[in-house]
Design an enzyme around this catalytic site. Structure first.
Site, short mmCIF file in Angstrom:
data_model
loop_
_atom_site.label_atom_id
_atom_site.label_comp_id
_atom_site.label_asym_id
_atom_site.label_seq_id
_atom_site.Cartn_x
_atom_site.Cartn_y
_atom_site.Cartn_z
N ASP A 177 0.93 -1.22 -0.15
CA ASP A 177 0.13 -0.19 0.23
C ASP A 177 0.81 0.98 0.26
OD1 ASP A 177 -3.14 0.79 0.65
OD2 ASP A 177 -1.54 2.40 1.51
N ASN A 185 -2.37 13.37 -3.99
CA ASN A 185 -4.07 13.08 -4.66
C ASN A 185 -4.04 14.55 -5.15
OD1 ASN A 185 -4.00 11.41 -6.55
ND2 ASN A 185 -5.63 9.68 -5.47
N HIS A 190 -5.29 14.06 -9.27
CA HIS A 190 -5.11 12.60 -9.82
C HIS A 190 -4.37 12.94 -10.95
CE1 HIS A 190 -8.54 11.46 -6.40
NE2 HIS A 190 -8.98 12.81 -6.92
N ASP A 194 -1.69 9.52 -10.64
CA ASP A 194 -1.94 8.05 -11.77
C ASP A 194 0.08 7.97 -12.16
OD1 ASP A 194 -4.87 7.85 -11.97
OD2 ASP A 194 -4.62 8.96 -13.78
N GLU A 220 -4.38 2.72 -4.27
CA GLU A 220 -3.62 2.38 -4.47
C GLU A 220 -2.17 1.23 -3.20
OE1 GLU A 220 -4.42 4.81 -0.37
OE2 GLU A 220 -5.01 4.09 -2.91
#
Length: 299
Positions: A177, A185, A190, A194, A220
């Site tokens: 994680d 973010n 975002h 990404d 994630e």
């Protein structure tokens, strides 16, 4: 497109090849059924074939039967070339797998027309296969990172677990994680998030073995499936991934870290896939509660 012509009559074979080459086809010629059968078994076999019914060694009908028994998702389109005019003979050829027939002596325009029908069907079949493969890929792969998704990990883990129960070579699963990813973010947007996900995947893939597999299970979170691995090896591998990501310079966001929880197959208690994932998830929770950027191995 390449077409196979199989005919023991040299004159007939030459005329067939000339007609087909004139309209742009590449032609491979054979003089008997055995040679035709050999050609049609090759990985790059022609997608269409014009087979004479009566040939030495192996007749055209037997070639058709054998070709139709091959396990393939792109069977060739086969036209039977025959001087047999009886309806029963034509039906026998079609029943055994021929797609069409052409009576001798044939007219060049009829040959071109029938081959044209076959070409359209072959091209349509190819397009359908590509569409089916694309749908299958979409169903099992994450569109952003290109790696396998949760749907794929469930079947892969069940398969590896069944193998481990037979062979006892060791099996471990790790859940990874990205730490504080929501902050990435919220701070950078975002689009940048990404890019971070893509780079994390690239660094992870570069630090696991070829026998290992990586899956994105949402947001994630990622799963690393490691067959032939004991508990110590799983911890070493997980820390290798963690350190590689920690040292990587992520453009815009700078430093990114990950936490990992790992679980080994518990032979004594006969683990299920759900139990393994649950224990790895609990270990991940402890890693995050303990300060993040660390690896915890499940008890």
């Amino acid at each position: 497109m390449r077409i196979l012509i199989a005919d023991d009559d040299l004159t007939s074979r030459t005329v067939l090849a000339a007609v087909l080459r004139k309209v742009g086809y590449e032609v491979t010629q054979t003089a008997d059924g055995a040679e035709a059968w050999e050609e049609l078994q090759k990985p790059d076999a022609p997608r269409m074939a014009v087979l004479d019914w009566m040939m030495p060694v192996m007749d055209g009908l037997e070639v058709v039967r054998r070709v139709r028994a091959l396990p393939t998702d792109q069977p060739p389109y086969i036209i039977m070339l025959t001087s047999k005019g009886e309806k029963a003979d034509i039906i026998a050829g079609l029943d055994n797998g021929a797609d069409d027939y052409l009576a001798k002596p044939f007219h060049p325009n009829e040959l071109r027309a029938r081959v044209g029908v076959g070409r359209r069907l072959v091209e349509m079949q190819s397009e359908l296969r590509q569409a089916r493969n694309a749908l299958a890929h979409q169903a099992t792969h994450d569109p952003l990172t290109g790696i396998l998704n949760r749907r794929a990990v469930e079947s892969a883990l069940a398969r590896e677990l069944a193998r481990e129960q037979r062979q006892h070579n060791g099996l471990a699963v790790g859940i990874c994680d990205i730490d504080h990813f929501k902050k990435v973010n919220d701070t950078f947007g975002h689009d940048v998030g990404d890019l971070v996900l893509i780079e994390v995947v690239q660094k992870t893939k570069g630090n696991i073995r070829q026998t290992d597999s990586l899956y994105r299970t949402g947001g994630e979170e990622f799963i690393i499936l490691t067959p032939n691995t004991d508990q110590e090896q799983a911890g070493i591998l997980a820390n290798k991934v963690r350190q590689a990501i920690e040292k990587h310079d992520f453009e815009t966001v700078g430093r990114v870290t990950v936490s990992l929880g790992c679980a080994q197959f518990d032979k004594k208690n006969e683990d299920s896939t759900e139990q393994m994932l649950k224990r790895a998830d609990q270990a991940l929770y402890r890693a995050k509660e303990g300060g993040r950027n660390q690896v915890i191995i499940a008890d």
